[in-house]
Motif scaffolding. Sequence first.
Motif, PDB file in Angstrom:
ATOM      1  N   UNK A 201       0.836  -1.204   0.000  1.00 20.39           N
ATOM      2  CA  UNK A 201       0.000   0.000   0.000  1.00 20.39           C
ATOM      3  C   UNK A 201       0.866   1.247   0.000  1.00 20.39           C
ATOM      4  N   UNK A 202       1.899   1.238   0.841  1.00 20.85           N
ATOM      5  CA  UNK A 202       2.793   2.395   0.890  1.00 20.85           C
ATOM      6  C   UNK A 202       3.430   2.636  -0.480  1.00 20.85           C
ATOM      7  N   UNK A 203       3.929   1.582  -1.106  1.00 15.77           N
ATOM      8  CA  UNK A 203       4.621   1.743  -2.387  1.00 15.77           C
ATOM      9  C   UNK A 203       3.669   2.218  -3.485  1.00 15.77           C
TER      10      UNK A 203
ATOM     11  N   UNK B 136       0.439   3.972   8.462  1.00 20.59           N
ATOM     12  CA  UNK B 136       0.837   4.583   9.734  1.00 20.59           C
ATOM     13  C   UNK B 136       0.860   6.114   9.594  1.00 20.59           C
ATOM     14  N   UNK B 137       0.709   6.796  10.702  1.00 20.80           N
ATOM     15  CA  UNK B 137       0.557   8.253  10.686  1.00 20.80           C
ATOM     16  C   UNK B 137       1.709   8.969   9.981  1.00 20.80           C
ATOM     17  N   UNK B 138       2.956   8.505  10.183  1.00 20.25           N
ATOM     18  CA  UNK B 138       4.090   9.188   9.549  1.00 20.25           C
ATOM     19  C   UNK B 138       4.046   9.035   8.027  1.00 20.25           C
ATOM     20  N   UNK B 139       3.592   7.874   7.542  1.00 17.46           N
ATOM     21  CA  UNK B 139       3.476   7.675   6.101  1.00 17.46           C
ATOM     22  C   UNK B 139       2.294   8.455   5.530  1.00 17.46           C
ATOM     23  N   UNK B 140       1.200   8.530   6.282  1.00 21.73           N
ATOM     24  CA  UNK B 140       0.085   9.374   5.862  1.00 21.73           C
ATOM     25  C   UNK B 140       0.538  10.826   5.727  1.00 21.73           C
ATOM     26  N   UNK B 141       1.347  11.277   6.675  1.00 21.67           N
ATOM     27  CA  UNK B 141       1.844  12.659   6.638  1.00 21.67           C
ATOM     28  C   UNK B 141       2.678  12.893   5.383  1.00 21.67           C
ATOM     29  N   UNK B 142       3.476  11.910   5.004  1.00 22.87           N
ATOM     30  CA  UNK B 142       4.277  12.027   3.779  1.00 22.87           C
ATOM     31  C   UNK B 142       3.372  12.172   2.553  1.00 22.87           C
TER      32      UNK B 142
END
Length: 198
Positions: free
Chosen positions: A59-61, A117-123
């Motif tokens: 999902x992140x990628x 995760x919140x830090x990845x959402x922020x990115x």
Amino acid sequence: MARTIAKDHDQKRELILQSAARIFATDGFDRASMAQLARECGISKANIYHYYDSKDALLYDILDNYLSTLRDRILGTNVEGLDPEARLHEVIRQILRAYQGADHEHQVQLNALGALPEDQQAQMRGYQRDMVRFLSDTIAAAAPEVLADDKPKLRATTMSVFGMLNWYYMWNTGAGTEAREDYARLVTNLTLRGVGGL
């Protein structure tokens, strides 16, 4: 001895990402499984795990690739030598063209970003803010007498333009380049002149 990378590594990774985006968009991120993805790709589940150790990593990628590429394309729009109205039209046109062929990724962004995760959402939100700021600056330059000193109205106008573009994505996914060009002109005219300008 270090493990060598297969010649088709990048192509296989791209296949996995495209298939995952399609599955996450149509079935939902929470319901999708790595076994389902392996079947869709025609490779083993173990092979999927060679590239991605979890659905979360996939999902992140998907979102990082999609949103960073979208941002770079939009912010890289060539507006040199154009007057402010033509600049706005060109930016809107490029957004519509960038959406073309990215239906699944766009749907995953709308429905699954909150699973990161919140830090990845922020990115990811950072990428989105960059695009909003760029469009906002472009709109303000095209209508300075109305919007330059009214930040709430400028924000509302900017988000309304994105709303029109996202509506087009949702309901006209199969639209070709010519139809997107026509709609870009309509959105530009509607934004700067209202219905009377159409």
